[in-house]
Design a protein around this motif. Sequence first.
Motif, PDB file in Angstrom:
ATOM      1  N   ASN A 117       0.833  -1.207   0.000  1.00 46.12           N
ATOM      2  CA  ASN A 117       0.000   0.000   0.000  1.00 46.12           C
ATOM      3  C   ASN A 117       0.869   1.260   0.000  1.00 46.12           C
ATOM      4  N   PRO A 118       0.811   2.084  -1.084  1.00 51.14           N
ATOM      5  CA  PRO A 118       1.621   3.302  -1.137  1.00 51.14           C
ATOM      6  C   PRO A 118       0.897   4.527  -0.583  1.00 51.14           C
ATOM      7  N   CYS A 119      -0.344   4.344  -0.116  1.00 48.02           N
ATOM      8  CA  CYS A 119      -1.161   5.485   0.317  1.00 48.02           C
ATOM      9  C   CYS A 119      -0.767   5.911   1.725  1.00 48.02           C
ATOM     10  N   GLU A 120      -0.340   7.153   1.868  1.00 43.19           N
ATOM     11  CA  GLU A 120       0.191   7.646   3.136  1.00 43.19           C
ATOM     12  C   GLU A 120      -0.804   8.582   3.803  1.00 43.19           C
ATOM     13  N   PRO A 121      -0.845   8.576   5.136  1.00 38.43           N
ATOM     14  CA  PRO A 121      -1.730   9.507   5.841  1.00 38.43           C
ATOM     15  C   PRO A 121      -1.191  10.934   5.769  1.00 38.43           C
ATOM     16  N   GLY A 122      -2.105  11.887   5.876  1.00 36.71           N
ATOM     17  CA  GLY A 122      -1.707  13.284   5.979  1.00 36.71           C
ATOM     18  C   GLY A 122      -1.182  13.900   4.708  1.00 36.71           C
ATOM     19  N   VAL A 123      -1.516  13.326   3.530  1.00 37.30           N
ATOM     20  CA  VAL A 123      -1.050  13.908   2.270  1.00 37.30           C
ATOM     21  C   VAL A 123      -2.242  14.456   1.495  1.00 37.30           C
ATOM     22  N   ASP A 124      -1.960  15.356   0.572  1.00 37.24           N
ATOM     23  CA  ASP A 124      -2.989  15.982  -0.246  1.00 37.24           C
ATOM     24  C   ASP A 124      -3.347  15.051  -1.396  1.00 37.24           C
ATOM     25  N   LEU A 125      -4.520  14.429  -1.346  1.00 38.15           N
ATOM     26  CA  LEU A 125      -4.912  13.470  -2.368  1.00 38.15           C
ATOM     27  C   LEU A 125      -5.448  14.136  -3.629  1.00 38.15           C
ATOM     28  N   THR A 126      -5.516  15.477  -3.647  1.00 40.28           N
ATOM     29  CA  THR A 126      -5.830  16.152  -4.905  1.00 40.28           C
ATOM     30  C   THR A 126      -4.589  16.268  -5.783  1.00 40.28           C
ATOM     31  N   ASP A 127      -3.412  16.012  -5.194  1.00 45.48           N
ATOM     32  CA  ASP A 127      -2.153  16.005  -5.935  1.00 45.48           C
ATOM     33  C   ASP A 127      -1.947  14.602  -6.503  1.00 45.48           C
ATOM     34  N   ASN A 128      -1.870  14.498  -7.827  1.00 47.05           N
ATOM     35  CA  ASN A 128      -1.742  13.181  -8.453  1.00 47.05           C
ATOM     36  C   ASN A 128      -0.491  12.432  -8.025  1.00 47.05           C
ATOM     37  N   ASN A 129       0.558  13.132  -7.611  1.00 48.33           N
ATOM     38  CA  ASN A 129       1.759  12.449  -7.125  1.00 48.33           C
ATOM     39  C   ASN A 129       1.461  11.637  -5.874  1.00 48.33           C
ATOM     40  N   ASN A 130       0.496  12.086  -5.097  1.00 43.36           N
ATOM     41  CA  ASN A 130       0.103  11.366  -3.887  1.00 43.36           C
ATOM     42  C   ASN A 130      -1.044  10.396  -4.151  1.00 43.36           C
ATOM     43  N   ARG A 131      -1.861  10.712  -5.154  1.00 42.42           N
ATOM     44  CA  ARG A 131      -3.092   9.968  -5.379  1.00 42.42           C
ATOM     45  C   ARG A 131      -2.918   8.772  -6.316  1.00 42.42           C
ATOM     46  N   LEU A 132      -2.067   8.885  -7.325  1.00 41.48           N
ATOM     47  CA  LEU A 132      -1.927   7.850  -8.350  1.00 41.48           C
ATOM     48  C   LEU A 132      -0.534   7.239  -8.307  1.00 41.48           C
ATOM     49  N   HIS A 133      -0.464   5.916  -8.356  1.00 40.72           N
ATOM     50  CA  HIS A 133       0.824   5.223  -8.223  1.00 40.72           C
ATOM     51  C   HIS A 133       0.892   4.060  -9.208  1.00 40.72           C
ATOM     52  N   ILE A 134       2.116   3.727  -9.592  1.00 42.46           N
ATOM     53  CA  ILE A 134       2.344   2.591 -10.477  1.00 42.46           C
ATOM     54  C   ILE A 134       2.012   1.295  -9.735  1.00 42.46           C
ATOM     55  N   ASN A 135       1.492   0.304 -10.467  1.00 43.00           N
ATOM     56  CA  ASN A 135       1.230  -1.025  -9.919  1.00 43.00           C
ATOM     57  C   ASN A 135       2.426  -1.911 -10.243  1.00 43.00           C
ATOM     58  N   ASP A 136       3.140  -2.318  -9.227  1.00 44.79           N
ATOM     59  CA  ASP A 136       4.377  -3.074  -9.411  1.00 44.79           C
ATOM     60  C   ASP A 136       4.148  -4.413 -10.101  1.00 44.79           C
ATOM     61  N   LEU A 137       2.999  -5.048  -9.854  1.00 41.28           N
ATOM     62  CA  LEU A 137       2.780  -6.399 -10.349  1.00 41.28           C
ATOM     63  C   LEU A 137       2.200  -6.447 -11.758  1.00 41.28           C
ATOM     64  N   ASP A 138       1.630  -5.330 -12.244  1.00 39.76           N
ATOM     65  CA  ASP A 138       0.993  -5.352 -13.551  1.00 39.76           C
ATOM     66  C   ASP A 138       0.996  -3.946 -14.136  1.00 39.76           C
ATOM     67  N   PRO A 139       1.771  -3.694 -15.193  1.00 39.12           N
ATOM     68  CA  PRO A 139       1.854  -2.340 -15.753  1.00 39.12           C
ATOM     69  C   PRO A 139       0.550  -1.877 -16.393  1.00 39.12           C
ATOM     70  N   LYS A 140      -0.381  -2.791 -16.607  1.00 42.94           N
ATOM     71  CA  LYS A 140      -1.666  -2.412 -17.193  1.00 42.94           C
ATOM     72  C   LYS A 140      -2.682  -2.025 -16.117  1.00 42.94           C
TER      73      LYS A 140
END
Length: 741
Positions: free
Chosen positions: A687-710
Amino acid sequence: MKKYALFILILLANVEDTQSQADLTIQENAKGEPVVQAVVDAIRSHCIFASDRLFLRRLALVQSNDGEDSKTYRDGYHGGIWQIDEDKYHQTQTCPGILENVCENIETRLEINWQSTTWRDLRKPLYSGLAASLYVMYKNNISSNTPDGISGSRTHQSLIWKTLFAPDEATASFLNTIEANNDVCQKAIDLAFLIDGSGSIGPLNFDITRQFMIEVTNRLFISPEGTQAAAVQFSSSAQIEFYLNDHSTEGSLKRAIGGIAYGGGSTNTATGLNLAANQVFVAENGMRNHSAKVALVLTDGHSNDQMATEEASQLLKSKGVTVFAIGVGDGINENELQAISSDPDCTHVFILKDFSEVETIINAIQKRACQALLVVEREPGDDSGEIEKHIPFTGNETTVNLIIPAPPTNSSANSTNTTTLITDVSCSVVYIYASYDSTHPSAALYSYSDVALAGSPSVMTIKDESDRPLYITYEGKKYNPTATKTAVDCDNPAINTKIIQGKKPGADVTCKDGDIERECTPLDFQSSQFSKYTPKSEVVDVVNPCYRGVDVSDQTKAIHPNPRDSTKFLKCDVDGNMYVIQCPNGEEYHHDRSTCGDNNVLPTDLGVPLVSGTIAAPRSSPLPEETLEAVNSLYNVARAFQNAMQGKGAELTCKKGNKLQNCTLFDVQTSQYSSFVSKDSWLGVPNPCEPGVDLTDNNNRLHINDLDPKKFIICVEPNTMYVTQCPGNRTYVPESFLCRE
């Protein structure tokens, strides 16, 4: 305008997540490598077209990329994965001439009356594979009983393909495709050559035998971690030429093979087999615990004592060694080769006419190595019914096949005909497939399935009344901690298995309303200390088609029509949860194209789709106020319902024997209520989702999936993540936060 940062999903939990059966080989429009492999295994293991020399497997790749090509299941065409045209199918459908016995075999072994089939049936992979087999056999005058079959030469097979399937194509197209897909799993193999040095073989054929050994060596990775080889020569007596751990490099092994001297004498095959069983396949002489054990017996089949030879072969096979019998020389006795070899004979007996067979034999060895069954047995005298096994990963991905023998009839472990399989994994996600019927269950063919995640073990309780061995397949993928913000210790990923036979491992779980005991309901768990493990569900009058372990990258398995509303469709996640998704603008969902309206993608692009009349918001746009109100209204109703239900469930009680105790999650997971609780992590991705971050910022909201690039990860609230599929065949690009072709 108020921005909306929390996407709401309504989930329906599958209450039979470890009980669902699957046989995708007879499901229309099924596709993929596991499906093709299951079909080929069925055709070969039932000796329908055992002498195809890899042609069926290669043909599926060349014709349709295992069904993954978009044209495979096109409208009006029913040739299936092997792309068998209607006229070709009709040439086989009446079972003419040489196919008569083949069709009888198909009906006896697979319960399919080929003369009653239709071309439409070929949309089922097994039927398409059978049609391809029958057509090739008919055109090449091959019957099920023909040991020679077609040549294993790639060049020769490319000519067969061009002649029978693609007269306007160059043979290079066939050759290039199979070369690009020539991946084989690299597993540890302990290989013993048992070579006939008797007078009936003669010096010339003995030289051919040594050359064959070198050809085999050339195609295997010789090392202490890869393939080890030993050699035993038998004639009037038997002697070990070298042990498994004598030669750790290819050069050293080849020199040792070249130094084997021809003995001459009579043919005492039994002494060679016994020597291999008692002195080669033993730990003190180099045999490894987790290796595949394979013996290649090269002989003309004229032993001094056939009964003694059969008994010695049974001893070798009883130690878990797969035995291939390879006929060398003139006047070969095929009956004895069949007695020596593992079952079925049709896939374990070869006649060595030239070295074009080497590739076929090597593939058979590697396939057996990849599918080698690791026997999980109790120690002698152990009547506890509990067995533990530690299985380390052999790379970033690992596949392990287990066989759990049925406990002895008079054992306490056989008291309830129940097997509980507890699988705990580190730094990985492991898909588990189990069956009493298939020796190698897979995503295409299984009776039970589940998923074990790092930090979230799988507990499967399986009951069988017929005292049969249980077959388990583990398919594991290791995490890559550099692709996530979550630190994971991945130095030594492993699968830790505990098998408990004949007794319930956890306490008995019941529910009490006051002084009255009764069966528990999902509501009881939602209002208990286990509520956080219990899926919260909207009551929707739709049968859940999802099952745990589904391949969510395959739209035919993960996306289904909604029988109650044609403007919605159903989407599955890997845990067996169902999502009800609305098509945009009230358009209808078309299951044959897996699209809404005339669009060529589903409304899942960079967002988790909403339900009940709402649509997925574009990545950079806020939701309209009226949509937001509808979503908030739906959310509030669902939340109010859940709040109203809190405290209204019965009290969960647990009893071990006659003693009451506090209930644990393990008690619930091993009870009849295991399906009421879900995994506490999702899809096995850290789980890359961290507490106390701004989820309107895509750097915090969207992350690569290590197991499947699709796929990609969306953080929908602190510490809460969802894994979302890119539409079509797109790949997630983290730099742009988009799914692209």
